[in-house]
Scaffold this motif. Structure first.
Motif, PDB file in Angstrom:
ATOM      1  N   GLU A 196      -3.405  -3.034  -6.110  1.00  0.00           N
ATOM      2  CA  GLU A 196      -2.544  -4.200  -5.915  1.00  0.00           C
ATOM      3  C   GLU A 196      -1.076  -3.836  -6.140  1.00  0.00           C
ATOM      4  O   GLU A 196      -0.199  -4.312  -5.408  1.00  0.00           O
ATOM      5  CB  GLU A 196      -2.966  -5.347  -6.842  1.00  0.00           C
ATOM      6  CG  GLU A 196      -4.306  -5.965  -6.483  1.00  0.00           C
ATOM      7  CD  GLU A 196      -5.517  -5.085  -6.841  1.00  0.00           C
ATOM      8  OE1 GLU A 196      -5.427  -4.221  -7.745  1.00  0.00           O
ATOM      9  OE2 GLU A 196      -6.558  -5.266  -6.182  1.00  0.00           O
ATOM     10  N   GLU A 197      -0.797  -2.995  -7.133  1.00  0.00           N
ATOM     11  CA  GLU A 197       0.582  -2.565  -7.394  1.00  0.00           C
ATOM     12  C   GLU A 197       1.113  -1.704  -6.251  1.00  0.00           C
ATOM     13  O   GLU A 197       2.271  -1.835  -5.849  1.00  0.00           O
ATOM     14  CB  GLU A 197       0.664  -1.802  -8.719  1.00  0.00           C
ATOM     15  CG  GLU A 197       0.467  -2.678  -9.941  1.00  0.00           C
ATOM     16  CD  GLU A 197       0.311  -1.874 -11.223  1.00  0.00           C
ATOM     17  OE1 GLU A 197       0.753  -2.389 -12.263  1.00  0.00           O
ATOM     18  OE2 GLU A 197      -0.261  -0.761 -11.196  1.00  0.00           O
ATOM     19  N   VAL A 198       0.269  -0.840  -5.710  1.00  0.00           N
ATOM     20  CA  VAL A 198       0.675   0.009  -4.590  1.00  0.00           C
ATOM     21  C   VAL A 198       0.936  -0.855  -3.353  1.00  0.00           C
ATOM     22  O   VAL A 198       1.921  -0.649  -2.637  1.00  0.00           O
ATOM     23  CB  VAL A 198      -0.373   1.110  -4.300  1.00  0.00           C
ATOM     24  CG1 VAL A 198      -0.018   1.902  -3.052  1.00  0.00           C
ATOM     25  CG2 VAL A 198      -0.507   2.051  -5.502  1.00  0.00           C
ATOM     26  N   ILE A 199       0.074  -1.832  -3.119  1.00  0.00           N
ATOM     27  CA  ILE A 199       0.264  -2.741  -1.977  1.00  0.00           C
ATOM     28  C   ILE A 199       1.567  -3.531  -2.150  1.00  0.00           C
ATOM     29  O   ILE A 199       2.324  -3.706  -1.180  1.00  0.00           O
ATOM     30  CB  ILE A 199      -0.947  -3.675  -1.802  1.00  0.00           C
ATOM     31  CG1 ILE A 199      -2.156  -2.871  -1.306  1.00  0.00           C
ATOM     32  CG2 ILE A 199      -0.630  -4.812  -0.833  1.00  0.00           C
ATOM     33  CD1 ILE A 199      -3.466  -3.646  -1.295  1.00  0.00           C
ATOM     34  N   ALA A 200       1.852  -3.984  -3.349  1.00  0.00           N
ATOM     35  CA  ALA A 200       3.089  -4.722  -3.602  1.00  0.00           C
ATOM     36  C   ALA A 200       4.310  -3.837  -3.336  1.00  0.00           C
ATOM     37  O   ALA A 200       5.282  -4.283  -2.717  1.00  0.00           O
ATOM     38  CB  ALA A 200       3.108  -5.259  -5.030  1.00  0.00           C
ATOM     39  N   GLU A 201       4.259  -2.590  -3.784  1.00  0.00           N
ATOM     40  CA  GLU A 201       5.364  -1.646  -3.543  1.00  0.00           C
ATOM     41  C   GLU A 201       5.494  -1.345  -2.048  1.00  0.00           C
ATOM     42  O   GLU A 201       6.590  -1.286  -1.508  1.00  0.00           O
ATOM     43  CB  GLU A 201       5.152  -0.366  -4.346  1.00  0.00           C
ATOM     44  CG  GLU A 201       6.190   0.713  -4.105  1.00  0.00           C
ATOM     45  CD  GLU A 201       7.575   0.379  -4.641  1.00  0.00           C
ATOM     46  OE1 GLU A 201       8.470   1.225  -4.475  1.00  0.00           O
ATOM     47  OE2 GLU A 201       7.780  -0.715  -5.209  1.00  0.00           O
ATOM     48  N   ASN A 258      -9.462  -3.311   5.425  1.00  0.00           N
ATOM     49  CA  ASN A 258     -10.634  -2.807   6.160  1.00  0.00           C
ATOM     50  C   ASN A 258     -10.891  -1.316   5.923  1.00  0.00           C
ATOM     51  O   ASN A 258     -11.747  -0.724   6.584  1.00  0.00           O
ATOM     52  CB  ASN A 258     -10.474  -3.066   7.660  1.00  0.00           C
ATOM     53  CG  ASN A 258     -10.433  -4.538   7.985  1.00  0.00           C
ATOM     54  OD1 ASN A 258     -10.973  -5.358   7.260  1.00  0.00           O
ATOM     55  ND2 ASN A 258      -9.770  -4.879   9.083  1.00  0.00           N
ATOM     56  N   GLU A 259     -10.118  -0.729   5.015  1.00  0.00           N
ATOM     57  CA  GLU A 259     -10.255   0.678   4.632  1.00  0.00           C
ATOM     58  C   GLU A 259     -10.070   1.643   5.801  1.00  0.00           C
ATOM     59  O   GLU A 259     -10.671   2.708   5.858  1.00  0.00           O
ATOM     60  CB  GLU A 259     -11.584   0.911   3.907  1.00  0.00           C
ATOM     61  CG  GLU A 259     -11.682   0.108   2.623  1.00  0.00           C
ATOM     62  CD  GLU A 259     -12.967   0.351   1.850  1.00  0.00           C
ATOM     63  OE1 GLU A 259     -13.874   1.053   2.350  1.00  0.00           O
ATOM     64  OE2 GLU A 259     -13.059  -0.179   0.725  1.00  0.00           O
ATOM     65  N   GLU A 260      -9.184   1.275   6.746  1.00  0.00           N
ATOM     66  CA  GLU A 260      -8.812   2.186   7.833  1.00  0.00           C
ATOM     67  C   GLU A 260      -7.897   3.280   7.289  1.00  0.00           C
ATOM     68  O   GLU A 260      -7.847   4.380   7.828  1.00  0.00           O
ATOM     69  CB  GLU A 260      -8.115   1.417   8.957  1.00  0.00           C
ATOM     70  CG  GLU A 260      -9.019   0.409   9.654  1.00  0.00           C
ATOM     71  CD  GLU A 260      -8.247  -0.495  10.594  1.00  0.00           C
ATOM     72  OE1 GLU A 260      -7.274  -0.027  11.227  1.00  0.00           O
ATOM     73  OE2 GLU A 260      -8.626  -1.675  10.700  1.00  0.00           O
ATOM     74  N   PHE A 261      -7.154   2.956   6.247  1.00  0.00           N
ATOM     75  CA  PHE A 261      -6.313   3.895   5.524  1.00  0.00           C
ATOM     76  C   PHE A 261      -6.092   3.320   4.133  1.00  0.00           C
ATOM     77  O   PHE A 261      -6.404   2.158   3.883  1.00  0.00           O
ATOM     78  CB  PHE A 261      -4.982   4.167   6.248  1.00  0.00           C
ATOM     79  CG  PHE A 261      -4.328   2.936   6.796  1.00  0.00           C
ATOM     80  CD1 PHE A 261      -3.556   2.117   5.996  1.00  0.00           C
ATOM     81  CD2 PHE A 261      -4.502   2.576   8.129  1.00  0.00           C
ATOM     82  CE1 PHE A 261      -2.964   0.974   6.500  1.00  0.00           C
ATOM     83  CE2 PHE A 261      -3.912   1.438   8.645  1.00  0.00           C
ATOM     84  CZ  PHE A 261      -3.138   0.631   7.826  1.00  0.00           C
ATOM     85  N   THR A 262      -5.564   4.136   3.250  1.00  0.00           N
ATOM     86  CA  THR A 262      -5.383   3.686   1.871  1.00  0.00           C
ATOM     87  C   THR A 262      -4.012   3.030   1.692  1.00  0.00           C
ATOM     88  O   THR A 262      -3.095   3.247   2.499  1.00  0.00           O
ATOM     89  CB  THR A 262      -5.499   4.863   0.881  1.00  0.00           C
ATOM     90  OG1 THR A 262      -4.386   5.748   1.093  1.00  0.00           O
ATOM     91  CG2 THR A 262      -6.817   5.608   1.045  1.00  0.00           C
ATOM     92  N   ALA A 263      -3.882   2.287   0.622  1.00  0.00           N
ATOM     93  CA  ALA A 263      -2.587   1.696   0.278  1.00  0.00           C
ATOM     94  C   ALA A 263      -1.557   2.795   0.031  1.00  0.00           C
ATOM     95  O   ALA A 263      -0.386   2.662   0.399  1.00  0.00           O
ATOM     96  CB  ALA A 263      -2.742   0.803  -0.952  1.00  0.00           C
ATOM     97  N   SER A 264      -1.994   3.903  -0.568  1.00  0.00           N
ATOM     98  CA  SER A 264      -1.075   5.024  -0.821  1.00  0.00           C
ATOM     99  C   SER A 264      -0.571   5.642   0.477  1.00  0.00           C
ATOM    100  O   SER A 264       0.600   6.033   0.570  1.00  0.00           O
ATOM    101  CB  SER A 264      -1.763   6.086  -1.670  1.00  0.00           C
ATOM    102  OG  SER A 264      -2.049   5.570  -2.948  1.00  0.00           O
ATOM    103  N   GLU A 265      -1.439   5.742   1.476  1.00  0.00           N
ATOM    104  CA  GLU A 265      -1.010   6.270   2.777  1.00  0.00           C
ATOM    105  C   GLU A 265       0.006   5.333   3.434  1.00  0.00           C
ATOM    106  O   GLU A 265       1.006   5.790   3.991  1.00  0.00           O
ATOM    107  CB  GLU A 265      -2.217   6.478   3.697  1.00  0.00           C
ATOM    108  CG  GLU A 265      -3.107   7.628   3.272  1.00  0.00           C
ATOM    109  CD  GLU A 265      -4.437   7.665   4.002  1.00  0.00           C
ATOM    110  OE1 GLU A 265      -4.991   8.781   4.122  1.00  0.00           O
ATOM    111  OE2 GLU A 265      -4.937   6.603   4.447  1.00  0.00           O
ATOM    112  N   ALA A 266      -0.243   4.036   3.357  1.00  0.00           N
ATOM    113  CA  ALA A 266       0.707   3.070   3.912  1.00  0.00           C
ATOM    114  C   ALA A 266       2.041   3.157   3.168  1.00  0.00           C
ATOM    115  O   ALA A 266       3.110   3.144   3.796  1.00  0.00           O
ATOM    116  CB  ALA A 266       0.132   1.658   3.821  1.00  0.00           C
ATOM    117  N   LEU A 267       1.986   3.271   1.842  1.00  0.00           N
ATOM    118  CA  LEU A 267       3.200   3.386   1.036  1.00  0.00           C
ATOM    119  C   LEU A 267       3.983   4.636   1.414  1.00  0.00           C
ATOM    120  O   LEU A 267       5.209   4.594   1.542  1.00  0.00           O
ATOM    121  CB  LEU A 267       2.853   3.386  -0.451  1.00  0.00           C
ATOM    122  CG  LEU A 267       4.021   3.562  -1.421  1.00  0.00           C
ATOM    123  CD1 LEU A 267       5.066   2.465  -1.241  1.00  0.00           C
ATOM    124  CD2 LEU A 267       3.499   3.577  -2.859  1.00  0.00           C
TER     125      LEU A 267
END
Length: 166
Positions: free
Chosen positions: A7-12, A54-63
């Motif tokens: 959740e913190e990674v998604i927020a960032e 949908n787990e197509e990629f991770t929040a860290s990859e998006a970040l």
């Protein structure tokens, strides 16, 4: 440093994505005619969030992608200020008027990050690697001193070798 929650990674990620997109609006409004970012080519924030869900990629990859975009914008501003300081001032002012915040506070100063990486002598993360790579590939050669270019190239090469070895 403590590991961040998803959740913190998604927020960032969301914060940086918005920072990236808001500055693109300012570059398009005040930047050079030969530089226009077609926002229809950007993957919308909602699609990124859905891809994470949908787990197509991770929040860290998006970040990581958002950081690369924000760093690219910052480097563009630092390069373009030499050509047209008034346009860059208008971009930064427009960002502040739209968001109520300072762009460099939101995005971080890529030049300071590059100095820290050069001083340390290695890239710790993929984000730092891409920032150094952007600087090394700068055709104007204005982002780092010529004396620092071989060190930046070595940092980039060392990171690539470590990545291949893993």
């Amino acid at each position: 440093m403590a590991r961040r929650t998803k959740e913190e990674v998604i927020a960032e990620f969301t914060r940086l994505y918005q920072c990236f997109e808001d500055m693109i609006d300012q570059i398009n409004a005040h930047g050079p005619v030969d530089v226009y970012f077609d926002k229809s080519m950007l993957i919308p924030l909602s699609a990124y969030l859905e891809g994470i869900e949908n787990e197509e990629f991770t929040a860290s990859e998006a970040l990581a992608g958002a950081k690369e975009g924000v760093n690219g914008n910052g480097l563009f501003l630092l390069e373009y200020i030499e050509r047209d300081p008034d346009a860059v001032a208008a971009m930064l002012k427009g960002y502040h008027e739209k968001t109520g915040r300072d762009y460099w506070t939101d995005a971080g100063d890529p030049k300071k990050a590059v100095k820290a990486i050069l001083k340390r002598g290695y890239a710790e993360t993929e984000d730092e690697y891409y920032l150094i790579k952007e600087v090394v590939c700068d055709v104007d050669n204005s982002l780092i001193a010529n004396r620092d270019r071989p060190k930046a190239e070595r940092i980039m090469d060392d990171f690539e070798k470590r990545s291949i070895a893993q």
